[in-house]
Design a protein around this motif. Sequence first.
Motif, PDB file in Angstrom:
ATOM      1  N   PHE A  35      38.098  38.012  24.007  1.00 35.11           N
ATOM      2  CA  PHE A  35      37.517  36.837  24.654  1.00 35.11           C
ATOM      3  C   PHE A  35      36.045  36.675  24.311  1.00 35.11           C
ATOM      4  CE2 PHE A  35      41.349  36.934  27.252  1.00 35.11           C
ATOM      5  CZ  PHE A  35      41.592  35.576  27.437  1.00 35.11           C
ATOM      6  N   GLY A 219      39.683  36.085  31.221  1.00 39.62           N
ATOM      7  CA  GLY A 219      40.366  37.167  30.545  1.00 39.62           C
ATOM      8  C   GLY A 219      41.602  37.691  31.244  1.00 39.62           C
ATOM      9  N   THR A 341      32.530  39.577  29.540  1.00 42.06           N
ATOM     10  CA  THR A 341      33.755  39.990  28.861  1.00 42.06           C
ATOM     11  C   THR A 341      33.784  41.497  28.620  1.00 42.06           C
ATOM     12  OG1 THR A 341      32.679  39.352  26.777  1.00 42.06           O
ATOM     13  CG2 THR A 341      34.244  37.794  27.719  1.00 42.06           C
TER      14      THR A 341
END
Length: 407
Positions: A35, A219, A341
């Motif tokens: 991501f 995510g 992320t």
Amino acid sequence: MMFLEFFIWGAWFVTLGTYLLRNLGASGTQVGVAFLTQSIGAIVAPFIVGLIADRFFSAQKILGVLHLAGAVLLWRASQAPDFSSFYPSILTYMILYMPTLALVNSIAFRQMQNPQKEFAPIRVLGTLGWIVAGLTIGWLNWEQTNSLQSTFLMAAGASALLGVFSFMLPATPPVKKGQSSSLGSLLGLDAIGMLKNRSYLTFFLASIAICIPLAFYYGFTNPFLNEVGMKAAAGVQSLGQVSELLFMLAIPLFFSKLGVKKMLAIGMAAWVLRYVCFAYGNGEGGYWLLIAGIVLHGICYDFFFVTGQIYTDNLAGEQFKSSAQGFITLATYGVGMLIGTLLSGRIFDSYQLTAGAHDWRMIWLIPAGIAAAVLVLFLLLFKERNAAAASTETAGADAAPRLAEAH
């Protein structure tokens, strides 16, 4: 053009985490790294658009080339047997895809006589494309039948179609041919002087910090919903885009009534509430909490990010409007999402109980705590100036065209 642009993204991005965990045996950290390609693409995008599209080639031709190349990369990603061979394809793809978000807006604006009235109905079709992609995945039952490889093939086909179609779009020649820009200008750093305003500095830092919990949503929401037993999770998640669309239309009214500080605070509070809903929701008695968490996306995104774009625009002044938007985008989708992320992947791995089972309550309470801390600090430090408050009176009337640019 708009429908296909966002159909392509929604076709694989929503279920990416589930695909990597199930099909490629990836770790949570690897999901976070995958991501992260969005942030890398967002950082690179100004260079492609600013150095190439604005100066050398027609926007519709660059759009066509990028989407044709993207179709090949998406197909390659679908054939990858493991994460190490998957990652280079998706990284290269996102570096090519993220600039197309600016290109489609540029092409649309250049063909319009009155963008304030004409652009919003066109941009809405992009959100519709994302919704249709999610509903298609749910309708075809790809999550339950472990067929998520097909999402990349569907996206590749749509990318090839848009690539060919792009060459049929009206000519959009470069507008800055022969002009030069500095690196700082391309990245929006011309607007860095806005940080001298303490309240804007508070907002700027809050924008980076709130993108950390945002990364958890991007995510791991789809893997979470599938793990707790939600059927057609990708299709249900499209309710978030429906909510986003409805609240986007209502934001000018809210903006004029509430002002900047209350709007931003409500947006951050919605992040806290969303993750609490996820922490205590499940596929049985707590199903309504899952739906509530998804539907809150409209408030989470629009009240903070779209309001922030308007606040930035009002404060920037005519000279730095474009630079200021580029600056805040670089900070949020670049720096903030990069941190988020990487952190979300490590948190996910830390709370794995057994193969295929996780302590989701803790995974969601952590971003809820981060969002709550950001909210408290924002309320304490942000002071809504009289001038800024006055500018909100006029923002409601002309906000719609700017709102339409938000995802």
